[in-house]
Design a protein around this motif. Sequence first.
Motif, PDB file in Angstrom:
ATOM      1  N   GLU A 208      82.801 -27.859 -75.098  1.00 38.88           N
ATOM      2  CA  GLU A 208      82.834 -28.980 -76.037  1.00 38.88           C
ATOM      3  C   GLU A 208      84.060 -29.863 -75.819  1.00 38.88           C
ATOM      4  O   GLU A 208      84.000 -31.088 -75.966  1.00 38.88           O
ATOM      5  N   LEU A 209      85.186 -29.250 -75.442  1.00 34.72           N
ATOM      6  CA  LEU A 209      86.443 -29.983 -75.287  1.00 34.72           C
ATOM      7  C   LEU A 209      86.561 -30.711 -73.947  1.00 34.72           C
ATOM      8  O   LEU A 209      87.325 -31.679 -73.828  1.00 34.72           O
ATOM      9  N   ARG A 212      86.440 -34.599 -73.626  1.00 32.10           N
ATOM     10  CA  ARG A 212      87.591 -35.239 -74.265  1.00 32.10           C
ATOM     11  C   ARG A 212      88.850 -35.066 -73.429  1.00 32.10           C
ATOM     12  O   ARG A 212      89.746 -35.912 -73.467  1.00 32.10           O
ATOM     13  N   ASP A 215      88.415 -37.726 -70.504  1.00 31.75           N
ATOM     14  CA  ASP A 215      88.565 -39.149 -70.861  1.00 31.75           C
ATOM     15  C   ASP A 215      89.958 -39.482 -71.392  1.00 31.75           C
ATOM     16  O   ASP A 215      90.256 -40.633 -71.714  1.00 31.75           O
ATOM     17  N   SER A 217      91.501 -38.499 -74.170  1.00 30.01           N
ATOM     18  CA  SER A 217      91.757 -38.503 -75.613  1.00 30.01           C
ATOM     19  C   SER A 217      92.412 -37.208 -76.082  1.00 30.01           C
ATOM     20  O   SER A 217      93.272 -37.228 -76.978  1.00 30.01           O
ATOM     21  N   LEU A 218      92.039 -36.091 -75.483  1.00 32.34           N
ATOM     22  CA  LEU A 218      92.611 -34.810 -75.898  1.00 32.34           C
ATOM     23  C   LEU A 218      94.094 -34.736 -75.551  1.00 32.34           C
ATOM     24  O   LEU A 218      94.917 -34.279 -76.356  1.00 32.34           O
ATOM     25  N   GLU A 221      96.160 -36.823 -77.928  1.00 34.45           N
ATOM     26  CA  GLU A 221      96.337 -36.206 -79.241  1.00 34.45           C
ATOM     27  C   GLU A 221      97.424 -35.135 -79.240  1.00 34.45           C
ATOM     28  O   GLU A 221      98.076 -34.898 -80.253  1.00 34.45           O
TER      29      GLU A 221
END
Length: 232
Positions: A208-209, A212, A215, A217-218, A221
Motif C-alpha cells: 500500500e505504501l 506513495r 511519487d 509524498s511519503l 511527510e
Amino acid sequence: MTAWNILCDFDGTISVEDVIDSLLDRFGRPGWEALEQDWRAGRIGSRECMSGQVDLLDMSRPQLDKHLEGLWIDHAFPAFVAKTRELATPIRVVSDGLDYAIHKILGRYGLDDLPLAANHLAPAEPPRQWQLTSPFQAEGCRSGTCKCACVAQARSGGAKTLLIGDGASDFCAADRVDFVFAKHRLIEHCRAAGIPYVPITGFEDALELLPRLLDGSLLAEHARPAPAVAAG
C-alpha cells in the motif's frame, strides 16, 4: 517519479520465522546457545557466531530440505515483488542468513530469481556436515553480509534506497538509506536515531505504501528535520 532501489531483509521480514534459529532448535548440537549469548553480548560478530553455529548443525540434506518445506513467507510478499516489477523498481534480498535456505523457500513461490546477498551454506568435510562462507562480507564489518556495502552499491547509480527490515542486522544499513519500512526492533532503532521510516506489520502495508514512496509524498511527510542554524 523518483528512482528507487529496494533492499529487503529475509529472516523475520520476508520469512515468518528466523530460518537459522529454527534449524538450530531442531538440529543444533550443544554449544550453539553459548555462541548466541556471545553474539548478543557483543563479544563476537554475527559472522563468527553463525559460522560456529553452522558447524554444529547435525542434519542431512534431505532433512534440511524437508525442514525448509515447512517454513513460510509473508503471504503478501509475492504481490509486493510483482508490484515492484510493474513499477520498474529493482529489489534485492540482503540477508545475514543462508543462501541455500532462502533460494529453497523463495523457489516454492517462483521467486528464487530475486537478486540475493547472503551467507553461503555448503557441505563440509567430515566430521562436520556443513560450513558457512561469507561472499558479501566487508573489511571492518563483523557481519556475514555487510548490508552497508549493499546500500552503497544500490546508491552508486544515483537512485534513492529503501530498506525493509526488522532487527539488529538492519540497524547499520538503516542509518545509510533514504527511507525504511520497519518491523519489530528496527522500529525503535529508527525512532531513536531520527531515521525517516514508517512502521509496517507486513507486506500488505508495504504494498500500500510503495506508490506513495515512489511519487515522493511519503518521503516528504517523513523527511529528517533540518538542523537548526544558530543566529549570527
